[in-house]
Design a protein around this motif. Structure first.
Motif, short mmCIF file in Angstrom:
data_model
loop_
_atom_site.label_atom_id
_atom_site.label_comp_id
_atom_site.label_asym_id
_atom_site.label_seq_id
_atom_site.Cartn_x
_atom_site.Cartn_y
_atom_site.Cartn_z
N PRO A 100 -36.95 113.33 33.80
CA PRO A 100 -36.11 112.89 34.93
C PRO A 100 -36.88 112.88 36.23
O PRO A 100 -38.05 113.28 36.31
CB PRO A 100 -35.00 113.95 34.95
N GLN A 101 -36.24 112.42 37.28
CA GLN A 101 -36.85 112.45 38.60
C GLN A 101 -37.04 113.90 39.05
O GLN A 101 -36.20 114.76 38.79
CB GLN A 101 -35.97 111.72 39.62
N ARG A 102 -38.12 114.14 39.74
CA ARG A 102 -38.43 115.50 40.19
C ARG A 102 -37.35 116.04 41.13
O ARG A 102 -37.05 117.24 41.13
CB ARG A 102 -39.79 115.50 40.88
N GLU A 103 -36.75 115.14 41.91
CA GLU A 103 -35.75 115.58 42.89
C GLU A 103 -34.47 116.11 42.24
O GLU A 103 -33.65 116.75 42.90
CB GLU A 103 -35.40 114.43 43.84
N SER A 104 -34.29 115.85 40.96
CA SER A 104 -33.05 116.25 40.28
C SER A 104 -33.09 117.68 39.76
O SER A 104 -32.13 118.14 39.14
CB SER A 104 -32.76 115.29 39.12
N VAL A 105 -34.18 118.40 40.01
CA VAL A 105 -34.39 119.72 39.42
C VAL A 105 -34.25 120.81 40.47
O VAL A 105 -34.65 120.64 41.62
CB VAL A 105 -35.79 119.78 38.77
N ASP A 106 -33.69 121.96 40.07
CA ASP A 106 -33.62 123.13 40.93
C ASP A 106 -34.94 123.89 40.78
O ASP A 106 -35.12 124.68 39.84
CB ASP A 106 -32.44 124.03 40.52
N TRP A 107 -35.86 123.67 41.71
CA TRP A 107 -37.19 124.28 41.60
C TRP A 107 -37.19 125.75 42.00
O TRP A 107 -38.22 126.42 41.86
CB TRP A 107 -38.18 123.49 42.45
N ASP A 108 -36.07 126.27 42.48
CA ASP A 108 -35.98 127.69 42.81
C ASP A 108 -35.60 128.53 41.60
O ASP A 108 -35.60 129.76 41.67
CB ASP A 108 -34.94 127.92 43.92
N PHE A 109 -35.28 127.88 40.50
CA PHE A 109 -34.88 128.62 39.30
C PHE A 109 -36.04 129.51 38.85
O PHE A 109 -37.20 129.06 38.82
CB PHE A 109 -34.49 127.65 38.19
N PRO A 110 -35.76 130.77 38.49
CA PRO A 110 -36.85 131.72 38.19
C PRO A 110 -37.47 131.56 36.80
O PRO A 110 -37.30 132.39 35.91
CB PRO A 110 -36.15 133.08 38.33
N VAL A 111 -38.17 130.45 36.61
CA VAL A 111 -38.90 130.23 35.36
C VAL A 111 -40.32 129.79 35.70
O VAL A 111 -40.58 129.26 36.79
CB VAL A 111 -38.22 129.16 34.48
N SER A 112 -41.23 130.03 34.78
CA SER A 112 -42.62 129.65 34.98
C SER A 112 -42.88 128.24 34.48
O SER A 112 -42.05 127.64 33.78
CB SER A 112 -43.53 130.63 34.22
N ALA A 113 -44.06 127.73 34.81
CA ALA A 113 -44.46 126.42 34.30
C ALA A 113 -44.44 126.42 32.78
O ALA A 113 -43.99 125.46 32.15
CB ALA A 113 -45.84 126.06 34.83
N LEU A 114 -44.92 127.48 32.17
CA LEU A 114 -44.94 127.57 30.71
C LEU A 114 -43.52 127.55 30.14
O LEU A 114 -43.26 126.90 29.12
CB LEU A 114 -45.66 128.85 30.26
N ASP A 115 -42.58 128.25 30.80
CA ASP A 115 -41.20 128.24 30.34
C ASP A 115 -40.62 126.83 30.33
O ASP A 115 -39.93 126.43 29.39
CB ASP A 115 -40.32 129.12 31.26
N VAL A 116 -40.91 126.07 31.39
CA VAL A 116 -40.39 124.71 31.49
C VAL A 116 -40.96 123.84 30.37
O VAL A 116 -40.22 123.09 29.71
CB VAL A 116 -40.72 124.09 32.87
N VAL A 117 -42.26 123.94 30.13
CA VAL A 117 -42.88 123.13 29.09
C VAL A 117 -42.35 123.53 27.71
O VAL A 117 -42.10 122.67 26.86
CB VAL A 117 -44.41 123.25 29.15
N ALA A 118 -42.14 124.81 27.50
CA ALA A 118 -41.61 125.29 26.22
C ALA A 118 -40.22 124.74 25.94
O ALA A 118 -39.81 124.63 24.77
CB ALA A 118 -41.60 126.81 26.18
N MET A 119 -39.48 124.37 27.00
CA MET A 119 -38.16 123.76 26.79
C MET A 119 -38.27 122.47 25.99
O MET A 119 -37.32 122.06 25.32
CB MET A 119 -37.48 123.48 28.14
N GLY A 120 -39.40 121.81 26.08
CA GLY A 120 -39.62 120.61 25.28
C GLY A 120 -39.70 120.87 23.79
O GLY A 120 -39.65 119.92 22.99
N ARG A 121 -39.79 122.14 23.41
CA ARG A 121 -39.87 122.50 21.99
C ARG A 121 -38.51 122.89 21.41
O ARG A 121 -38.40 123.18 20.22
CB ARG A 121 -40.83 123.68 21.79
#
Length: 272
Positions: A100-121
């Motif tokens: 999705p568009q980057r603006e549609s995301v809550d970037w303050d959510f307490p997750v790491s870059a690795l956590d976000v990528v792992a969501m793809g799994r």
């Protein structure tokens, strides 16, 4: 009536329609989307070619993002049928990734870059299950592919805009899909990130994957993409970029011969 649900149990609601191929990664037939009583997309027909980089191009409010979301069932369709390889989305959702568009995301959510990528799994892991070591290794490898292995454990809000966009791209890669939808992947990124993204998209194409991107830069559309879908509520034109991105078609799409758009179209047409 939403005709997209009428045929959900059948193998192909578009069988017998020669204009649509069951081999196409995306087939749209007579799709209309409306917000209240106001149509946003009207009677859209489109078949995406396999193994291509495809740009969805059109003015603001043309329905570009809406088209992607409606295809994926994120927005309701007032009418029409959408299939992927001749099947409804629910049957093949593991083969499809969405950025999705980057603006549609809550970037303050307490997750790491690795956590976000792992969501793809998650489609492979299952929801509410822990991410096992093999899946974390895949996620880390995807971060490495986009040049972010060294920030894997950094909170996503602490990343730059370009890094955040790369994290999204890595999450899409982690899905190991065959069809990728990306909503303005080049928006707001620096030149290095833009080069990294297009290199990865070309790599996906070389693997036989199909990538469909909402794209707003006419100047780069013909060099970054193989095919284009010109959209302004309806499909204006679709096909190889050299055939579609002409001054006439661009003027039709944007509603008039605006000076800037005309210059961009002429620059595209003049490229060897």
């Amino acid at each position: 009536m939403n005709t997209s649900h009428q045929h959900a149990g059948s193998r192909s609601a578009l069988a017998g329609r020669p204009e649509h191929s069951s081999e196409s990664p995306l087939s749209i037939h007579a799709m209309t989307v409306a917000y209240g009583k106001k149509p946003v997309l009207w009677d859209v027909d489109y078949d995406a070619p396999r193994g291509a980089l495809i740009a969805i191009v059109g003015p603001n409010g043309a329905g570009k993002s809406t088209l992607i979301k409606a295809c994926l069932g994120l927005l309701p369709r007032a009418a029409g049928v959408v299939e992927f390889w001749g099947r409804p989305y629910k049957q093949v959702r593991k083969r499809i990734a969405y950025m999705p568009q980057r603006e549609s995301v809550d970037w303050d959510f307490p997750v790491s870059a690795l956590d976000v990528v792992a969501m793809g799994r998650y489609s492979r892991i299952g929801w509410c299950r822990p991410v096992s070591r093999p899946h974390k290794d895949v996620a880390l490898a995807c971060l490495d592919r986009v040049g972010l292995g060294d920030v894997a454990h950094r909170q996503i809000g602490r990343l730059s805009g370009g890094q955040q966009q790369r994290v999204f791209l890595a999450r899409s890669l982690a899905q190991e899909a065959d069809l990728y939808f990306m909503d303005e992947p080049f928006a707001g990124v620096d030149a290095a990130t833009e080069r990294a993204i297009i290199e990865l998209l070309r790599e996906l194409r070389s693997q036989g994957k199909t990538v469909i991107c909402v794209h707003h830069d006419l100047a780069t559309a013909s060099t970054y993409f193989d095919h284009a879908l010109l959209l302004n509520m309806r499909v204006v034109a679709a096909g190889p970029v050299r055939e579609v991105l002409t001054a006439q078609q661009i003027a039709r799409t944007y509603g008039g011969r605006l000076t800037l758009l005309t210059e961009a179209a002429e620059a595209v047409a003049a490229q060897p």
